[in-house]
Write a protein that holds these residues in place. Structure first.
Motif, PDB file in Angstrom:
ATOM      1  N   LEU A  81      -7.044 -14.817 -23.849  1.00 38.86           N
ATOM      2  CA  LEU A  81      -6.569 -14.913 -22.472  1.00 38.86           C
ATOM      3  C   LEU A  81      -7.103 -13.755 -21.633  1.00 38.86           C
ATOM      4  O   LEU A  81      -7.562 -13.950 -20.502  1.00 38.86           O
ATOM      5  CB  LEU A  81      -5.036 -14.935 -22.434  1.00 38.86           C
ATOM      6  N   LEU A  82      -7.073 -12.560 -22.183  1.00 39.97           N
ATOM      7  CA  LEU A  82      -7.590 -11.387 -21.473  1.00 39.97           C
ATOM      8  C   LEU A  82      -9.084 -11.535 -21.186  1.00 39.97           C
ATOM      9  O   LEU A  82      -9.541 -11.231 -20.073  1.00 39.97           O
ATOM     10  CB  LEU A  82      -7.330 -10.121 -22.286  1.00 39.97           C
ATOM     11  N   LEU A  83      -9.840 -12.014 -22.154  1.00 39.18           N
ATOM     12  CA  LEU A  83     -11.284 -12.206 -21.946  1.00 39.18           C
ATOM     13  C   LEU A  83     -11.551 -13.281 -20.896  1.00 39.18           C
ATOM     14  O   LEU A  83     -12.460 -13.142 -20.075  1.00 39.18           O
ATOM     15  CB  LEU A  83     -11.962 -12.570 -23.261  1.00 39.18           C
ATOM     16  N   ALA A  84     -10.765 -14.357 -20.903  1.00 35.73           N
ATOM     17  CA  ALA A  84     -10.951 -15.412 -19.913  1.00 35.73           C
ATOM     18  C   ALA A  84     -10.646 -14.910 -18.512  1.00 35.73           C
ATOM     19  O   ALA A  84     -11.402 -15.175 -17.566  1.00 35.73           O
ATOM     20  CB  ALA A  84     -10.057 -16.607 -20.252  1.00 35.73           C
ATOM     21  N   VAL A  85      -9.562 -14.160 -18.362  1.00 35.70           N
ATOM     22  CA  VAL A  85      -9.200 -13.619 -17.048  1.00 35.70           C
ATOM     23  C   VAL A  85     -10.243 -12.620 -16.570  1.00 35.70           C
ATOM     24  O   VAL A  85     -10.657 -12.649 -15.408  1.00 35.70           O
ATOM     25  CB  VAL A  85      -7.794 -12.988 -17.088  1.00 35.70           C
ATOM     26  N   SER A  86     -10.689 -11.734 -17.459  1.00 36.19           N
ATOM     27  CA  SER A  86     -11.691 -10.746 -17.041  1.00 36.19           C
ATOM     28  C   SER A  86     -13.018 -11.420 -16.686  1.00 36.19           C
ATOM     29  O   SER A  86     -13.696 -11.004 -15.754  1.00 36.19           O
ATOM     30  CB  SER A  86     -11.888  -9.687 -18.126  1.00 36.19           C
ATOM     31  N   SER A  87     -13.395 -12.472 -17.401  1.00 36.37           N
ATOM     32  CA  SER A  87     -14.617 -13.210 -17.060  1.00 36.37           C
ATOM     33  C   SER A  87     -14.483 -13.865 -15.699  1.00 36.37           C
ATOM     34  O   SER A  87     -15.418 -13.844 -14.892  1.00 36.37           O
ATOM     35  CB  SER A  87     -14.910 -14.273 -18.109  1.00 36.37           C
ATOM     36  N   LEU A  88     -13.333 -14.437 -15.429  1.00 32.10           N
ATOM     37  CA  LEU A  88     -13.091 -15.062 -14.133  1.00 32.10           C
ATOM     38  C   LEU A  88     -13.147 -14.029 -13.012  1.00 32.10           C
ATOM     39  O   LEU A  88     -13.747 -14.275 -11.959  1.00 32.10           O
ATOM     40  CB  LEU A  88     -11.730 -15.763 -14.130  1.00 32.10           C
ATOM     41  N   LEU A  89     -12.578 -12.864 -13.238  1.00 29.62           N
ATOM     42  CA  LEU A  89     -12.629 -11.800 -12.230  1.00 29.62           C
ATOM     43  C   LEU A  89     -14.050 -11.310 -11.997  1.00 29.62           C
ATOM     44  O   LEU A  89     -14.434 -11.030 -10.870  1.00 29.62           O
ATOM     45  CB  LEU A  89     -11.723 -10.639 -12.635  1.00 29.62           C
ATOM     46  N   MET A  90     -14.832 -11.208 -13.069  1.00 29.37           N
ATOM     47  CA  MET A  90     -16.218 -10.767 -12.920  1.00 29.37           C
ATOM     48  C   MET A  90     -17.024 -11.793 -12.125  1.00 29.37           C
ATOM     49  O   MET A  90     -17.820 -11.429 -11.280  1.00 29.37           O
ATOM     50  CB  MET A  90     -16.865 -10.536 -14.287  1.00 29.37           C
ATOM     51  N   VAL A  91     -16.821 -13.060 -12.402  1.00 25.76           N
ATOM     52  CA  VAL A  91     -17.567 -14.108 -11.700  1.00 25.76           C
ATOM     53  C   VAL A  91     -17.210 -14.104 -10.224  1.00 25.76           C
ATOM     54  O   VAL A  91     -18.082 -14.191  -9.359  1.00 25.76           O
ATOM     55  CB  VAL A  91     -17.291 -15.491 -12.335  1.00 25.76           C
ATOM     56  N   THR A  92     -15.939 -13.973  -9.895  1.00 26.04           N
ATOM     57  CA  THR A  92     -15.548 -13.994  -8.488  1.00 26.04           C
ATOM     58  C   THR A  92     -15.963 -12.719  -7.770  1.00 26.04           C
ATOM     59  O   THR A  92     -16.269 -12.746  -6.591  1.00 26.04           O
ATOM     60  CB  THR A  92     -14.036 -14.207  -8.334  1.00 26.04           C
ATOM     61  N   SER A  93     -16.034 -11.588  -8.490  1.00 30.98           N
ATOM     62  CA  SER A  93     -16.443 -10.351  -7.820  1.00 30.98           C
ATOM     63  C   SER A  93     -17.953 -10.306  -7.596  1.00 30.98           C
ATOM     64  O   SER A  93     -18.436  -9.586  -6.743  1.00 30.98           O
ATOM     65  CB  SER A  93     -16.002  -9.132  -8.629  1.00 30.98           C
TER      66      SER A  93
END
Length: 110
Positions: A81-93
């Motif tokens: 879950l942490l990796l999925a959220v951090s990946s999503l944040l990286m993509v949006t940033s």
């Protein structure tokens, strides 16, 4: 699988060579299962003069417990879950332009 008395006479062990499962029984407690134990570790446990030390140092870290499996699964799910959220944040940033497409000059400048 036969139980063998160790040199302390109070500790018993049983080993399944096919599955490499080791079961150890201490006085006043249920047997403890250990998985993927090499045959030489079992043989050394039978031969040692201090089975308590040998068990605690070489075998105890591989103990199988139902509760530890659930904890490990819980940590694994949290990690995913942490990796999925951090990946999503990286993509949006990284989305710099309004249409979501990077220009060639933007890619080279970074």
């Amino acid at each position: 699988m036969e139980w063998a008395a160790l040199k302390s006479k109070h500790v018993h062990a049983a080993y399944d060579a096919d599955s490499r499962d080791l079961h150890v029984k201490f006085p006043g407690s249920p047997p403890v299962k250990h998985v993927d134990i090499p045959p030489h570790v079992y043989e050394n446990l039978l031969e040692t003069t201090d089975p308590y030390f040998y068990y605690n140092y070489y075998i105890a870290p591989s103990r199988v417990s139902q509760s530890s499996r659930h904890v490990s699964l819980s940590y694994a799910l949290k990690l995913v879950l942490l990796l999925a959220v951090s990946s999503l944040l990286m993509v949006t940033s990284l989305d710099q332009s309004p249409n979501g497409v990077f220009e060639e000059s933007e890619l080279r400048s970074n």
